[in-house]
Design an enzyme around this catalytic site. Structure first.
Site, PDB file in Angstrom:
ATOM      1  N   ASP A  14       0.861  -1.184   0.000  1.00 57.46           N
ATOM      2  CA  ASP A  14       0.000   0.000   0.000  1.00 57.46           C
ATOM      3  C   ASP A  14       0.898   1.234   0.000  1.00 57.46           C
ATOM      4  OD1 ASP A  14      -2.176   1.915   0.560  1.00 57.46           O
ATOM      5  OD2 ASP A  14      -3.307   0.161   1.243  1.00 57.46           O
ATOM      6  N   GLY A  40       4.508   1.175  -1.499  1.00 56.58           N
ATOM      7  CA  GLY A  40       4.723   1.480  -2.908  1.00 56.58           C
ATOM      8  C   GLY A  40       3.435   1.963  -3.540  1.00 56.58           C
ATOM      9  N   ASP A  41       3.599   2.504  -4.734  1.00 56.67           N
ATOM     10  CA  ASP A  41       2.462   2.948  -5.540  1.00 56.67           C
ATOM     11  C   ASP A  41       2.183   1.857  -6.572  1.00 56.67           C
ATOM     12  OD1 ASP A  41       0.909   4.074  -7.664  1.00 56.67           O
ATOM     13  OD2 ASP A  41       1.498   6.080  -7.003  1.00 56.67           O
ATOM     14  N   PHE A  42       0.984   1.286  -6.528  1.00 61.90           N
ATOM     15  CA  PHE A  42       0.745   0.144  -7.410  1.00 61.90           C
ATOM     16  C   PHE A  42       0.613   0.532  -8.883  1.00 61.90           C
ATOM     17  CE2 PHE A  42      -3.661  -0.138  -5.105  1.00 61.90           C
ATOM     18  CZ  PHE A  42      -4.224   0.883  -5.864  1.00 61.90           C
ATOM     19  N   HIS A  60     -12.732  -1.314  -7.368  1.00 60.27           N
ATOM     20  CA  HIS A  60     -13.923  -0.466  -7.515  1.00 60.27           C
ATOM     21  C   HIS A  60     -13.569   1.034  -7.513  1.00 60.27           C
ATOM     22  CE1 HIS A  60     -13.258  -0.234  -3.196  1.00 60.27           C
ATOM     23  NE2 HIS A  60     -13.987   0.873  -3.217  1.00 60.27           N
TER      24      HIS A  60
HETATM   25  C1  LIG Z   1     -10.828   0.959  -0.243  1.00 65.37           C
HETATM   26  S1  LIG Z   1      -9.205   0.846   0.462  1.00 65.37           S
HETATM   27  C2  LIG Z   1      -9.111  -0.894   0.732  1.00 65.37           C
HETATM   28  C3  LIG Z   1      -8.123  -1.187   1.798  1.00 65.37           C
HETATM   29  C4  LIG Z   1      -8.024  -2.654   2.153  1.00 65.37           C
HETATM   30  N1  LIG Z   1      -7.593  -3.429   0.981  1.00 65.37           N
HETATM   31  C5  LIG Z   1      -9.310  -3.193   2.679  1.00 65.37           C
HETATM   32  O1  LIG Z   1      -9.886  -4.092   2.048  1.00 65.37           O
HETATM   33  O2  LIG Z   1      -9.732  -2.739   3.746  1.00 65.37           O
HETATM   34  C6  LIG Z   1      -8.150   1.114  -0.975  1.00 65.37           C
HETATM   35  C7  LIG Z   1      -6.666   1.052  -0.640  1.00 65.37           C
HETATM   36  O3  LIG Z   1      -5.916   1.318  -1.816  1.00 65.37           O
HETATM   37  C8  LIG Z   1      -4.786   2.047  -1.448  1.00 65.37           C
HETATM   38  N2  LIG Z   1      -4.251   2.755  -2.598  1.00 65.37           N
HETATM   39  C9  LIG Z   1      -4.829   3.774  -3.286  1.00 65.37           C
HETATM   40  N3  LIG Z   1      -4.035   4.176  -4.288  1.00 65.37           N
HETATM   41  C10 LIG Z   1      -2.928   3.398  -4.226  1.00 65.37           C
HETATM   42  C11 LIG Z   1      -1.740   3.325  -4.998  1.00 65.37           C
HETATM   43  N4  LIG Z   1      -1.548   4.158  -6.052  1.00 65.37           N
HETATM   44  N5  LIG Z   1      -0.813   2.417  -4.676  1.00 65.37           N
HETATM   45  C12 LIG Z   1      -1.002   1.572  -3.620  1.00 65.37           C
HETATM   46  N6  LIG Z   1      -2.124   1.576  -2.854  1.00 65.37           N
HETATM   47  C13 LIG Z   1      -3.055   2.479  -3.150  1.00 65.37           C
HETATM   48  C14 LIG Z   1      -5.299   2.979  -0.376  1.00 65.37           C
HETATM   49  O4  LIG Z   1      -4.256   3.516   0.409  1.00 65.37           O
HETATM   50  C15 LIG Z   1      -6.234   2.073   0.394  1.00 65.37           C
HETATM   51  O5  LIG Z   1      -5.570   1.416   1.462  1.00 65.37           O
END
Ligand SMILES: C[S@@+](CC[C@H](N)C(=O)[O-])C[C@H]1O[C@@H](n2cnc3c(N)ncnc32)[C@H](O)[C@@H]1O
Length: 102
Positions: A14, A40-42, A60
């Site tokens: 994340d 990291g940034d995915f 989503h």
């Molecule tokens: C709706 S949350 C879901 C969190 C967790 N997977 C859960 O089920 O509770 C979306 C997650 O995507 C992460 N996220 C958003 N953009 C991201 C990116 N560019 N790289 C990595 N993670 C990212 C956010 O920080 C957040 O933790």
């Protein structure tokens, strides 16, 4: 997931600001010896390689083009013979790997 499946070694992936919270959560859950917290940034960084990748409550948030980027990145990060699954689990994006490598 790590609590339920004690043989799994996993990785959370994340954004950097999430790492302290993920670390605290993992330690509180008593699975810090088997869950690695990676930042990291995915969209721009290399994903941790794994046998199973769970996109937990992630897809989503994005339009079709970015969803496809994420799915392609997930498949690219899989070890040979592994699989990927969009999911609505409570987990952060997880790269899971069993100790045996299977
Ligand atoms: C709706 S949350 C879901 C969190 C967790 N997977 C859960 O089920 O509770 C979306 C997650 O995507 C992460 N996220 C958003 N953009 C991201 C990116 N560019 N790289 C990595 N993670 C990212 C956010 O920080 C957040 O933790």
């Amino acid at each position: 997931m790590a609590q339920r499946y004690p043989d799994i070694i996993s990785t959370t992936f994340d954004l950097t600001p999430v790492a302290p919270f993920a670390t605290e959560y993992v330690e509180h859950a008593g699975v810090a010896d088997r869950v690695r917290v990676v930042s990291g940034d995915f969209f721009t960084d290399a994903w941790p390689r794994a046998d199973v990748i769970v996109l937990g409550d992630v897809l989503h948030d994005w339009d079709e083009e970015r969803k496809q980027v994420l799915i392609d990145s997930a498949f690219a990060a899989l070890n040979d013979g592994a699989s990927s699954s969009p999911s609505r689990t409570s987990s952060t994006t997880i790269a899971g790997r069993t100790p045996s490598g299977h």
